[in-house]
Design a protein around this motif. Structure first.
Motif, short mmCIF file in Angstrom:
data_model
loop_
_atom_site.label_atom_id
_atom_site.label_comp_id
_atom_site.label_asym_id
_atom_site.label_seq_id
_atom_site.Cartn_x
_atom_site.Cartn_y
_atom_site.Cartn_z
N VAL A 208 16.85 78.07 -96.39
CA VAL A 208 17.61 76.94 -97.04
C VAL A 208 16.59 76.35 -98.12
O VAL A 208 17.03 76.11 -99.21
N GLY A 209 15.47 76.28 -97.93
CA GLY A 209 14.44 75.74 -98.86
C GLY A 209 14.58 76.77 -100.02
O GLY A 209 14.59 76.01 -101.21
N GLY A 210 14.44 77.73 -99.87
CA GLY A 210 14.42 78.87 -100.95
C GLY A 210 15.82 79.03 -101.93
O GLY A 210 15.66 78.91 -103.14
N LEU A 211 16.98 78.76 -101.09
CA LEU A 211 18.04 78.90 -101.85
C LEU A 211 18.43 77.58 -102.78
O LEU A 211 19.03 77.52 -103.62
N ARG A 212 17.65 76.37 -102.17
CA ARG A 212 17.69 75.26 -102.84
C ARG A 212 16.93 75.26 -104.30
O ARG A 212 17.34 74.77 -105.50
N GLN A 213 15.99 76.09 -104.11
CA GLN A 213 14.90 76.44 -105.41
C GLN A 213 15.68 77.27 -106.37
O GLN A 213 15.76 77.06 -107.52
N LEU A 214 16.41 78.36 -105.75
CA LEU A 214 17.23 79.29 -106.55
C LEU A 214 18.40 78.76 -107.26
O LEU A 214 19.04 79.28 -108.43
N ALA A 215 19.04 77.82 -106.48
CA ALA A 215 20.25 77.29 -107.02
C ALA A 215 20.36 75.67 -106.70
O ALA A 215 21.10 75.14 -105.88
N PRO A 216 19.61 74.99 -107.51
CA PRO A 216 19.55 73.61 -107.54
C PRO A 216 20.98 72.94 -107.51
O PRO A 216 21.71 73.49 -108.58
N GLY A 217 21.23 72.10 -106.59
CA GLY A 217 22.61 71.20 -106.69
C GLY A 217 23.49 71.85 -105.96
O GLY A 217 24.85 71.50 -105.72
N CYS A 218 23.18 73.25 -105.25
CA CYS A 218 24.40 73.86 -104.48
C CYS A 218 24.64 73.08 -103.30
O CYS A 218 23.61 72.35 -102.71
#
Length: 229
Positions: A208-218
């Motif tokens: 989850v932390g990595g996904l938030r970095q890859l797609a801010p605002g998701c």
């Protein structure tokens, strides 16, 4: 309420200790981000140093589960074992793209099968079930697109159109393959009894932390899945 995936009762009989974390990501309104490019390399180095203390026991549990539905784990091992073997042999695995690198890094660091799918390509809910042998599976062999069918009794991930991943988490299909950040994405982190509960949570948190970095605002929806639910 996100009420998927579905785990059929026949799978619960094969692996009653099965538990997983399901993560749905809506990146339609997200902006473009990035993660540290060393995340995959760091995970490979961790495996080369031995990895988590439960790794061998967890891989043995998966091999036993594969044997229960007739697969030969030495030939078609779970996805986490396949990644670990490549790292143990070569010291690393090649980069594919940021999102795949991220979930491969989670898989390596926590010795856990992790799948990433293009949820916009799904028809109906993801379902972990036992194949009757007629379900279509879109794949590529030697550069040629073909349709295979699972063996009867094989554990598969599927949707209403057919198989999305054969032999539990061994090979993903092409129809729902995730090759970029965007749209709706679905991830599943799968564990058995020899992986500590708190480490499953930590694996989910890393993803989850990595996904938030890859797609801010998701938007991210995460929930637990267990056999027999």
């Amino acid at each position: 309420m996100i009420d998927f995936p579905v785990v059929d009762s026949e799978v619960a009989a094969i692996a009653p200790s099965f538990r997983a974390i399901s993560i749905l990501v809506d990146a339609n309104r997200a902006t473009k981000g990035k993660i540290d490019s060393s995340v995959l390399r760091s995970a490979c180095d961790f495996v080369s140093l031995g990895g988590p203390v439960w790794a061998n026991a967890h891989m043995a549990s998966w091999a036993e589960a594969y044997s229960r539905f007739g697969a030969k784990p030495n030939r078609t091992s779970c996805s986490a074992q396949a990644l670990r073997k490549r790292v143990e042999k070569d010291g690393h695995i090649p980069s594919i793209n940021p999102v795949v690198d991220l979930y491969n890094a989670v898989s390596l660091r926590f010795a856990i099968p992790v799948g990433g799918e293009n949820f916009d390509a799904y028809v109906g809910k993801p379902r972990l079930s036992v194949a009757d042998g007629t379900e279509p599976f879109d794949t590529v062999i030697n550069g040629e697109a073909i349709v295979e069918h699972p063996a009867k009794g094989e554990v598969i991930w599927r949707d209403d159109l057919g198989v999305t991943c054969r032999r539990w988490n061994w090979r993903q299909g092409t129809r729902t393959r995730l090759d970029r950040i965007g749209g709706r994405m679905w991830f599943i982190l799968e564990s058995l009894e020899t992986m500590p509960e708190e480490e499953l949570d930590e694996a989910g948190n890393m993803l989850v932390g990595g996904l938030r970095q890859l797609a801010p605002g998701c938007e991210i929806y995460k929930h637990r899945v267990a056999a027999g639910q």
